[in-house]
Motif scaffolding. Structure first.
Motif: not given
Length: 217
Positions: A179-202
């Motif tokens: 990673w270098k300044k200005g590049e994309k960052i990692i989104v924290p992984p989901p911790k629930t099924l609902k968060q996982m479903e939202d992530r898949i749909a995003d």
């Protein structure tokens, strides 16, 4: 293999940075007061008037403006006298035009080197290895780099790591490989099924899968 006392007390990531008072090229200072709520890089080199060390310490001086912009203070160290340090700083400026005006600790008694685990007997018992300690405004050690006596550090990597630590703290994110300044960052992984479903749909995220996704800041 026997473990020495110096090896057992080496500071680790997450530890409070050991405080100390020392004679430096800008006068006597108390480390905690010198940091004064800013980031700091404490780095050691084996000896004055040596070729690799001259390139390294000059490298910090050349990038002084970058570190200033990152609100980061520099402080160097070697097991040399203050007279040696001053003569070396003058010699480097006269021969290269580079002025090392950050403090350099004269650690003749090896007090600071031992405090920070910079003396590693299997490498040398009388010269500090090439260590860099990244210390945050709360005086916590956040990252440590060690290099042997015969290999110089990478200034671009030092700056990259400092920018990464500061970005991670400010935005509460993780950062991927290279990673270098200005590049994309990692989104924290989901911790629930609902968060996982939202992530898949995003569809706004750059996704490898639901557990590995990136976004722009």
């Amino acid at each position: 293999m026997e473990t020495t006392q110096e090896q057992t007390i080496m500071p680790r990531i997450g530890d409070n940075a050991p405080d100390f008072e020392a004679i430096t090229t800008i006068g006597k200072l108390q480390f905690s007061e010198y940091i004064d709520g800013k980031w700091a890089l404490l780095f050691s080199h084996p000896a004055d008037f040596t070729p690799v060390c001259t390139t390294e310490m000059s490298g910090f001086a050349v990038e002084q403006a970058v570190f200033d912009n990152l609100d980061t203070k520099l402080i160097g160290l070697s097991i040399d006298s203050i007279h040696s340090h001053l003569a070396w700083v003058n010699n480097v400026q006269r021969n290269t035009g580079v002025y090392m005006n950050f403090p350099i600790i004269a650690d003749i008694d090896m007090k600071v080197a031992k405090l920070y685990g910079m003396l590693q007997p299997n490498e040398s018992e009388t010269a500090a290895v090439r260590a860099v300690f990244f210390i945050d405004p709360y005086q916590k050690i956040r990252l440590i780099m060690y290099y042997p006596l015969n290999v110089g550090r990478n200034m671009k990597e030092i700056i990259r790591c400092l920018e990464a630590l500061q970005t991670s703290d400010e935005h509460k994110v993780a950062l991927p490989l290279n990673w270098k300044k200005g590049e994309k960052i990692i989104v924290p992984p989901p911790k629930t099924l609902k968060q996982m479903e939202d992530r898949i749909a995003d569809d706004s995220l750059d996704k490898v899968d639901f557990y590995l996704a990136k976004r722009s800041l």
